[in-house]
Each structure stands twice: as C-alpha cells, then as structure tokens.
Design a protein around this motif. Sequence first.
Motif, PDB file in Angstrom:
ATOM      1  N   LEU A   1       0.834  -1.201   0.000  1.00  0.00           N
ATOM      2  CA  LEU A   1       0.000   0.000   0.000  1.00  0.00           C
ATOM      3  C   LEU A   1       0.871   1.256   0.000  1.00  0.00           C
ATOM      4  O   LEU A   1       0.622   2.212  -0.744  1.00  0.00           O
ATOM      5  N   VAL A   2       1.909   1.237   0.833  1.00  0.00           N
ATOM      6  CA  VAL A   2       2.828   2.380   0.870  1.00  0.00           C
ATOM      7  C   VAL A   2       3.596   2.489  -0.445  1.00  0.00           C
ATOM      8  O   VAL A   2       3.834   3.593  -0.945  1.00  0.00           O
TER       9      VAL A   2
ATOM     10  N   MET B   1       5.369  -1.440  10.526  1.00  0.00           N
ATOM     11  CA  MET B   1       5.150  -0.544   9.387  1.00  0.00           C
ATOM     12  C   MET B   1       5.803   0.819   9.600  1.00  0.00           C
ATOM     13  O   MET B   1       5.701   1.687   8.736  1.00  0.00           O
ATOM     14  N   GLN B   2       6.491   0.999  10.727  1.00  0.00           N
ATOM     15  CA  GLN B   2       7.072   2.304  11.035  1.00  0.00           C
ATOM     16  C   GLN B   2       8.125   2.718  10.010  1.00  0.00           C
ATOM     17  O   GLN B   2       8.140   3.849   9.510  1.00  0.00           O
ATOM     18  N   ALA B   3       9.042   1.815   9.677  1.00  0.00           N
ATOM     19  CA  ALA B   3      10.130   2.151   8.746  1.00  0.00           C
ATOM     20  C   ALA B   3       9.586   2.463   7.361  1.00  0.00           C
ATOM     21  O   ALA B   3      10.038   3.407   6.695  1.00  0.00           O
ATOM     22  N   GLN B   4       8.596   1.676   6.906  1.00  0.00           N
ATOM     23  CA  GLN B   4       8.019   1.903   5.582  1.00  0.00           C
ATOM     24  C   GLN B   4       7.305   3.250   5.529  1.00  0.00           C
ATOM     25  O   GLN B   4       7.404   3.984   4.543  1.00  0.00           O
ATOM     26  N   TYR B   5       6.589   3.569   6.610  1.00  0.00           N
ATOM     27  CA  TYR B   5       5.882   4.858   6.631  1.00  0.00           C
ATOM     28  C   TYR B   5       6.880   6.021   6.654  1.00  0.00           C
ATOM     29  O   TYR B   5       6.621   7.075   6.062  1.00  0.00           O
ATOM     30  N   MET B   6       8.007   5.835   7.313  1.00  0.00           N
ATOM     31  CA  MET B   6       9.011   6.901   7.331  1.00  0.00           C
ATOM     32  C   MET B   6       9.515   7.199   5.921  1.00  0.00           C
ATOM     33  O   MET B   6       9.749   8.359   5.567  1.00  0.00           O
ATOM     34  N   ALA B   7       9.682   6.152   5.108  1.00  0.00           N
ATOM     35  CA  ALA B   7      10.074   6.382   3.716  1.00  0.00           C
ATOM     36  C   ALA B   7       9.028   7.233   3.008  1.00  0.00           C
ATOM     37  O   ALA B   7       9.362   8.168   2.260  1.00  0.00           O
TER      38      ALA B   7
END
Length: 435
Positions: free
Chosen positions: A243-244, A310-316
């Motif tokens: 999704l990200v 999902m924290q790292a993916q959202y940071m991207a």
Amino acid sequence: MDKYVIRGGNPLIGTVRVSGAKNSALPCMAAAILTEDEVILENIPQVRDIETERKLLVSMGAEVELGYGRAQHRTSISCRVLSDPVAKYEIVKTMRASSLVLGPLVARTGLARVAMPGGCAIGGRPIDLHIKGLETMGAQIGYEHGYIEARAERLKGAHIVFDKITVTGTEDLLMAAVLAEGETVMENCAREPEVTDLAALLTAMGAKIEGAGTSKIRVQGVEKLHGARHRINPDRIEAGTFLVAGAITGGDLCVANCNPAHLGALIAKLEEAGVRVEILGKDQIRVRSEGNLKAADISTEEYPGFPTDMQAQYMALATQAEGTSVVTENIFENRFMHVQELVRMGANIKVDGRSATVRGKSPLSSAAVMCSDLRASASLVLAALVADGESILDRVYHMDRGYEHIEEKLRGVGAQIRRMGNVFADRRETVAVEA
C-alpha cells in the motif's frame, strides 16, 4: 551475498497479491508439536523463517513436508515422535520465533530445552514474560550454556497477568495452556490477528479457548489435541508495505488477497496523508496517489494501533510528503537503524530518543545502502523506488526472512528491480510454476 539493484521513477500500476503471514505461520507450525496427529497448514509463505522453522521441527524428530506451487503453499507436519525436544542454537540463532516452541514442548513432553533466541537487532525482546508465565503454571526453569530448560510433569492452569503486552508471550503461553490441567486465565494479552489465527487453529485441534483477540483469554485445558487443517491469514505487513509502495510512487495499485480489517490504523494514516484508499470487497484494497502527499505524524502502538512493523516503511513515505512528520516508536527502542541509510539517499531526518522528525518532500537520489533488519530493508526498497538513478541495496537476505519473492511481485507492477548474487538455496524455481 545478494543485492537488489533498483532504478527509481516508475509508478506502480496493476495488481499485486499478498502471501500468507509469516508471523501467523510460525506459531501455527509450533502448535503442531501439541498433537501426535498430522496438522496441515495452507497459505504458507515461501520465506527463509519458514524454512528455519521446518529445520527446527525436523531436528526434534518431526516429519515436515513443505510444498509450493499454484495450488499448494502448504505444509503438513507430523509430530508423532519428538525424540529430541531441543531448539538448537545453530538453527534458531537467526529467528526470534524460536521461543514459540518452549510452551508447546513442555506441555506435550514435559521437557523443553530452547536456545536463547535471535532475530533482527531492533531492540530488546526479552523472553522473561514467557518464563514467568510457565513458572506460574508449575514449570521448573533452569539456565545452562545459553539454553533455557523447562520441566513439568503436567502444567497447571493459572491466572497470568502480563506485565506488558507481548505477542509471542501470549502465543507461547496460550499453546502451553491448552494442555494444562484446569483453567488458565491470561490478562493484558496481545490482540494481534496473528494471536487470533493461532487460536483458530488450536480450536480446530480441539482446544477450548474464549476471548482470543481481546485482552483477556480464558482456556480450559484438555487431555489431548487432534490434527486439523487450517489456512493462514494473509500477511498484513506485506499488504501494508505494498500500500505504501503504491502511494509513494504515485501509482494506482490494487493489493489483493489481504484483509482490510487488519489494516485500519495504516489505512487511516494513508488517508490523512492524502492517499486515495478504496476497499474493494472483502480482500482487496486500491491505493491511488498523484504525488501530493501531506505530512502526518505516527506513533506505534500494539494492535489495533499503528504497527511497529510498518514504522520504517511509513518513514520512507514521510520523506516524500509536504511538511514535517514526527514518527514515534513506542515498541522497540532500537528501530531507527534505517534512518542513517535513508539520510544517505537524501532524506532529512533527525532522531531524538524514540522520535524521529522527518522534513518531507526531499528529493532522494540513488546510493549504495545497507539493510539492517527485515522492515528497515523494506523501507529502503520503497525509498529506492522513488530515488533518482540506480540504488544498490546490500544484505537483502533480511528481506528473504519475511517477504516472498518481493522483487518479482514489484516487477509485475512496473518496478525496475533485479536481484544480483545467489538466491538462498531453498527458493528453487517456483516463480515459473506460479506464473
């Protein structure tokens, strides 16, 4: 050592299918220890951790068959004989989930020797809550040469209150309780879908469980469990990663074979960030983005809050959003190791304790970066998909632990990504079979 080579700039368009959840499959495989009968699990992902779990069960005397292909992704496990109830260090050193065999081993055989577990270096994930719970249920615990040893003629039902919410602790003690004598009540339990998935399998095997998916679980112990067939939940973290990916690349992506109900916190945050999200039936989500992302803060919490995985993916994603986002990590104290690699690609991120401030709309450029853990690796893949030029990601074996053929899946929706080096031995030639 394998590497990914990724050329950024392509929006992801089309449909991508999500595999089964590694974090559901691992405890469900461990649950097979609880019965002499065959347990069949469907929708098993083809990832490295599953192969490690297979080797672990086989080393104990179990018979395990793993099959992959269009109609399979299935494992059959028979623990009729458990001749060596030891989780050996040389097998479990790379996988945190090895602790999940502790409860079922002592419940079934009266003895368990488990090496202190390994896994991603994202912070302390102590096993003390597992130990405390087993002691409450009557187990005698010892420590020797890096191993935990638990003994009990038969575990006794008990009242267990977790000092903090723990997913693996909830799962481990749930498996121990189903064969314990009498009733076990567990409070402050993890509510994750993976816990509910495990409880569904155990119930199909004959366990008596109430409250799975809530903070209070009640178990009435039984004398014996039988075999069962169970289909593993889709992987909510893989679905979230895709999704990200659709959002960050300005794409139009349909994520199929997922469970939207498991992704509520992420979907709400994507919508806050300006992404168009559409639920299509019971198992598909469509994301559309035209690159006009807006900053939005996140704070990781236990389910149903925003997942730490999902924290790292959202940071991207936040690096490409207009404005400043604050990312707060409340679960693991060392889960910002991807930050320095994102900065190498041009991101503007400052870390202060458990919070990271991301100043967005940063033009990312290609770089050689290092993958430090499973989800950090995913964030670097996402950043590379929008970076200018060709990035090289090293140590992508971390991705193989939890994402099934992610490079093929991304290529199928327009990404320019290829793998260099030798793929891990157990992957075989399944891509052609499944195509």
